[in-house]
Design an enzyme around this catalytic site. Structure first.
Site, short mmCIF file in Angstrom:
data_model
loop_
_atom_site.label_atom_id
_atom_site.label_comp_id
_atom_site.label_asym_id
_atom_site.label_seq_id
_atom_site.Cartn_x
_atom_site.Cartn_y
_atom_site.Cartn_z
N LYS A 34 4.49 10.91 -0.13
CA LYS A 34 3.17 10.47 -0.13
C LYS A 34 2.15 11.64 -0.06
O LYS A 34 2.30 12.57 0.36
CB LYS A 34 3.17 9.72 1.59
N SER A 111 -0.36 2.48 4.92
CA SER A 111 -0.88 3.42 3.53
C SER A 111 0.27 4.01 2.87
O SER A 111 -0.37 4.85 1.95
CB SER A 111 -1.77 4.35 4.54
N SER A 135 1.87 2.29 9.01
CA SER A 135 1.82 2.75 7.51
C SER A 135 3.20 2.96 6.85
O SER A 135 3.06 2.74 5.62
CB SER A 135 1.11 4.01 7.47
#
Length: 400
Positions: A34, A111, A135
């Site tokens: 990420k 996310s 997330s």
């Protein structure tokens, strides 16, 4: 040339982007990282092109990236994220929406949207992300994946961009429990074999939490929870509540989190008007308005709720709940509907975040042919037991 979908999933990609150690227990595992973790020689963009343009290449890897590389994993690439990791939707106004192959035409959840999409597409074996308020858990639920939010503070967040440090965790997901456990074996502190193998005996189901989900999800959850308990040899115990109001806690958590988010990123946001997508901009605007008095009151609610949850989850007890309130919404869903689904998911996820407890997501349900995860929250530092549990109770993979 990269496709639009590819650019929505990956910010940078290589073959691999960074090679892992020549030998190690993760040799051959492809990792999607990420875009909030430091990867040496590369910038952190946090899902925002203006921030990326100003960023300097990182001098070293984040703790988690370094540990996984040392164990032999390859960094396949740096995967996209919702801006500043401050969303559960999985959309990005600048880079697009990563595809969700388990639910075509629907969002992947955020996310950690890029890593989830990369893993679901088979372009990575595991996704390294973060989880502050869901997330990892929401993308795992929407994409039919396994995911783990570890005990707060158990895995070092060094080199990971902060969002709300009181709740931030390194987190990861995978298509199957094997890679999930292999990553955990590297990142989690060692415990004795006997301790890791201690069985869970009781599974709590709280009625007020299940009621947050859509009726079809609540029905599917009842069947999935009973099936999981039977396969794992757990006594299923239904209770009305864990002693805290989910709506009150959700509002308080959002306020406490928002105050920390503004401390982490508010100066940058003020200095870059117009740089954020509309949904994220509105969230930051609300965060900027949190007063010290509101923050203190909210933190009191969060801390009291955390104590209640930790008290309910003894060493042999877990809490079962839907990982999200419904399946992934369509990418073109009305904003009001998306907001309602996000709020339901947030009220479910903030419970473990408030308590700082580990939460495992299993791909346990199908609602209308779409995946919804089953979440298992356990006691402090029982992370390795949760990963062993995931491996032991895995069900045949569904084709969504």
């Amino acid at each position: 040339m990269r496709s639009a979908d590819d650019s929505a999933v990956w910010r940078e990609r290589g073959d691999p982007l960074v090679a892992g150690a020549a030998a190690g227990r993760l040799r051959g595992l492809r990792l999607a990282v990420k875009d909030i973790h430091a990867v040496a020689g590369h910038r952190i963009g946090a899902g925002n092109p203006a921030r990326l343009a100003e960023a300097e290449p990182q001098p070293s890897h984040s703790w988690a990236v370094a540990a996984l590389l040392d164990a032999g994993a390859d960094v396949a690439g740096i995967a996209q994220t919702d801006e500043f990791a401050y969303s559960l939707n999985g959309t990005n106004a600048h880079y697009g929406t990563p595809p969700n192959p388990a639910a075509p035409g629907r969002v992947p959840g955020g996310s950690s949207s890029g890593p989830a999409s990369a893993v679901a597409l088979g372009e990575a074996d595991a996704g390294l992300g973060s989880d502050t308020a869901g997330s990892i858990r929401v993308p795992a639920s929407y994409c039919g994946l396994y995911g783990l939010r570890p005990t707060h503070g158990l895995v070092p967040v060094t080199g990971m961009l902060p969002l709300a440090p009181s709740f931030d965790t390194v987190a990861w997901l995978a298509r199957d429990p094997g890679p999930l456990a292999r990553v955990g074996d590297v990142l989690l502190p060692k415990v004795g074999a006997a301790e890791a193998a201690l069985p869970f005996r009781t599974a709590l189901v709280a009625g007020d939490l299940v009621a947050l989900a859509e009726p079809e999800v609540a029905d599917a959850f009842a069947e999935a929870a009973a099936d999981l308990a039977a396969r794992a040899g757990l006594r299923l115990a239904r209770v009305p509540s864990l002693g805290t109001d989910p709506g009150v806690l959700g509002a308080a958590f959002a306020t406490a989190q928002g105050a920390e988010v503004w401390e982490s990123d508010g100066a940058w946001v003020r200095a870059h008007p117009g740089a954020l997508g509309p949904g994220i901009a509105a969230r930051f605007a609300r965060a900027s308005e949190v007063t010290a008095q509101r923050r203190a009151a909210a933190e009191d609610v969060v801390h009291r709720a955390g104590r209640a949850v930790r008290s309910a989850l003894r060493d042999d007890t877990v809490l079962l709940l839907p990982a999200a309130g419904g399946p992934a919404p369509p990418t073109d869903e009305a904003p009001e509907r998306k907001a309602a689904l996000r709020d339901a998911a947030f009220r479910l996820t903030c419970l473990a975040s408030s308590a700082g407890l580990p939460c495992l997501v299993l791909p346990g349900m199908a609602v209308g042919g779409l995946p919804v995860g089953l979440a298992v929250v356990a006691g402090h530092a029982t992370d390795r037991r949760l990963l062993e549990f995931a491996t032991r109770v895995q069900a045949p993979r569904r084709k969504f």
